[in-house]
Design a protein around this motif. Structure first.
Motif, short mmCIF file in Angstrom:
data_model
loop_
_atom_site.label_atom_id
_atom_site.label_comp_id
_atom_site.label_asym_id
_atom_site.label_seq_id
_atom_site.Cartn_x
_atom_site.Cartn_y
_atom_site.Cartn_z
N THR A 65 3.23 -9.43 38.82
CA THR A 65 4.67 -9.66 38.75
C THR A 65 4.99 -10.99 39.41
O THR A 65 4.56 -11.24 40.54
N SER A 67 8.18 -13.63 40.35
CA SER A 67 9.63 -13.79 40.45
C SER A 67 9.96 -15.27 40.59
O SER A 67 9.32 -15.98 41.37
N ASP A 69 13.21 -17.98 41.22
CA ASP A 69 14.60 -18.13 41.64
C ASP A 69 15.14 -19.47 41.16
O ASP A 69 14.45 -20.50 41.25
N PRO A 93 17.24 -13.27 39.98
CA PRO A 93 15.93 -13.89 39.77
C PRO A 93 15.38 -13.51 38.39
O PRO A 93 15.72 -12.47 37.83
N ILE A 95 12.31 -12.21 36.60
CA ILE A 95 11.12 -11.45 37.01
C ILE A 95 10.28 -11.14 35.78
O ILE A 95 10.70 -10.41 34.89
N LYS A 97 6.73 -9.53 34.31
CA LYS A 97 5.69 -8.56 34.70
C LYS A 97 4.76 -8.33 33.53
O LYS A 97 5.19 -8.24 32.38
N ASN A 111 12.63 -8.80 33.64
CA ASN A 111 13.68 -8.08 34.38
C ASN A 111 13.78 -6.64 33.91
O ASN A 111 14.85 -6.13 33.56
#
Length: 554
Positions: A65, A67, A69, A93, A95, A97, A111
């Motif tokens: 994962t 992230s 910003d 953010p 995200i 995965k 997300n």
């Protein structure tokens, strides 16, 4: 920028959560500690091919994962996410995965929303840019060189693209009109003949239904003529049934006052006379409605035949014939006025072509001037990076007209010559691994690239160099990182000392189980790690003192 990376069961990493920040982050560790695993994990979450060999031995699945910003989500990412009809709240953010099963199957999420791996690959160039020993993307790929030079030049690419679009649309309109006029001219005689036929016929919308209904009524009248005539004979004449009813009514009227039942009979008989009279009138009206003249029926049937034959000839419905006539007239008018219209379109296309050439020529000159400045800037970076004998050239080549486009008139490619007298050639074909990384660094510094990836990673860019060269590399990495986020996997203490944050990658074994871990170093641990990099297995006081000097100079 990359703010957090979480890895579960990837090769030697059982569980790892790393927080990152802006500036220059350096990752160090002994050879074989597992630095490549971090890059493989990051590549997986950015859409690289799912390799079941990445799943840690004994685990049934792995996951990564990442992230990111952003103060404001960059335009390329916003466009991709919007086109995919995904939701990312402002300030939230981004995200990514990726889950990987031991059998090689994988799933991707943005997300917490399921997405295709292709979307991760589409997002990746705007998120992370990785330069390593065998890099064949990014600055090495000539497909991106023109865009990089245009950013460096500050040329008005948007104006050229708009002018190209206007010219292309004008050419398409001219070509379409020419084709239409040519087709119409070929069929002009046929159009005139067809239009003459239809003009004589003069079809009207709805005429077919009207004629068909009239014919149907006349055909009914023809069929019922004998019955209607017989019925009319029953109701006419002095001896008809109606005449007898009326006579009986008059006679009964004279005696109806003699008895109530006679009055009732008279009333009933009067009603019968009235009803019979209404029936007589209805028969007369029906006879009139169903009356037909053989000549009129023949005229109607002939008209219907002619209309339907014309419709078959024009491959349309009868009601569409008036519209067909209008289209024929327009086609003939286009032929008659075609020369004038084509002249207008040709003038518009020539004007658009001139506007495109002017804007594209201006961009071409801006590129040539920027290429000279870029060559000078890169040359200034090569010496300190131990590439003294190398030469760099930005080749701006005018394309043949059939290859012009929204990008302008040119192809752009970065070329190098690594030895005196050697010919210039593409970066990837000439430079060795270490040279290539340093060329890329020189380019990155010279370009001061804006609008690139949020995070830039250099993988062992300092391999095979040390001393002043390593210091020059570290200084340039720090300069690049000042405007964003840069991560460097390094074996050089000079580079490591430049980092704003220092991560150490280590491998440990417990029995038959081997694990890789990554730790953010404190100031004291960081000095110790740099001293280790300077001295080797045994850290000496002299190495610690030298580490102090490196950190102070950084």
């Amino acid at each position: 920028m990359l703010s957090r990376l979480s890895i579960r069961n990837i090769v030697l990493i059982e569980a790892l959560d790393l927080d990152f920040a802006g500036g220059l982050g350096v990752l160090t560790g002994e050879t074989g500690a597992g630095k490549s695993i971090l890059l493989d994990a990051l590549g997986l979450v950015l859409g690289n091919r799912a390799d079941s060999g990445l799943v840690r031995a004994g685990a049934d699945r792995a996951s990564v994962t990442a992230s990111f910003d952003f103060a404001t989500l960059p335009e390329p990412l916003r466009t991709i996410i919007a086109d995919a009809e995904l939701e990312v709240e402002p300030g939230e953010p981004l995200i990514l995965k990726r889950q990987l099963r031991a059998d090689g199957g994988s799933k991707a999420f943005l997300n917490d929303q399921p997405v295709g791996v292709a979307l991760l690959r589409e997002l990746a160039p705007a998120l992370v840019e990785i330069h390593g020993q065998h890099d064949d993307r990014g600055l090495v790929n000539p497909r991106g060189h023109r865009l990089l030079l245009d950013r460096f030049a500050g040329g008005d690419v948007a104006r050229v693209a708009a002018a190209w679009s206007t010219w292309r649309n004008a050419r398409e309109a001219l070509d379409t009109a020419r084709a239409q006029v040519a087709r119409a001219a070929e069929d002009q005689d046929l159009l005139l003949a067809h239009l003459a036929e239809l003009t004589v016929l003069a079809p009207e919308t709805g005429e077919e239904d009207t004629l068909a209904q009239a014919r149907a009524q006349m055909q009914k009248g023809e069929k019922l003529a004998d019955d209607l005539a017989a019925l009319q004979r029953l109701w006419t004449g002095s001896d008809s049934a109606l005449a007898n009813l009326r006579g009986a009514s008059r006679r009964l009227d004279r005696i109806a006052g003699e008895h109530p039942l006679l009055a009732e009979a008279l009333a009933a008989l009067d009603r019968a006379v009235i009803e019979a009279g209404e029936a007589e009138e209805a028969l007369e009206r029906a006879a009139e409605a169903l009356a037909f003249e053989p000549d009129e029926l023949d005229r109607i049937e002939t008209r219907l035949f002619d209309l339907r034959a014309a419709a078959r000839k024009q491959s349309c419905q009868v009601d569409d014939l008036p519209e067909k006539m209008r289209e024929m007239r327009e086609a003939l008018e286009a032929i008659e006025g075609g020369t004038e219209h084509l002249a207008e379109l040709e003038a518009a296309a020539n004007k658009a072509a001139l506007a495109y050439r002017e804007s594209a020529e201006a961009l071409h000159e801006a590129r040539r001037a920027a290429a000279q400045r870029l060559d000078t800037a890169v040359k200034a970076e090569l010496g300190p990076l131990k590439l003294d004998s190398a030469r760099f050239r930005t080749a701006v080549t005018r394309l043949p007209e059939e290859r012009w486009g929204a990008h302008g008139l040119d192809s752009v490619e970065f070329l190098i010559s690594t030895n005196p007298g050697a010919d210039f050639a593409p970066l990837a074909k000439i430079a060795s691994g270490g040279e290539l990384s340093r060329f890329i660094l020189a380019l990155k510094v010279a370009l001061a690239e804006e609008g690139g990836a949020a995070t830039v990673i250099f993988d062992e860019i300092d391999r095979g160099v040390g001393g002043a060269v390593a210091s020059a590399i570290g200084e340039r990495l720090a300069r690049l990182a000042s405007a964003g986020q840069l991560l460097a996997v390094t074996h050089s203490p000079q580079v490591a000392a430049r980092g704003d944050r220092h991560y150490m990658i280590a491998k440990s074994s417990e029995g038959t189980v081997t694990r890789t871990s990554v730790h953010l170093l404190s100031a004291a641990d960081r000095k110790e790690e740099i001293a280790r990099m300077l001295s080797g297995a045994e850290v000496t006081a002299e190495a610690r003192a030298q580490a102090d000097r490196l950190l102070e100079r950084a």
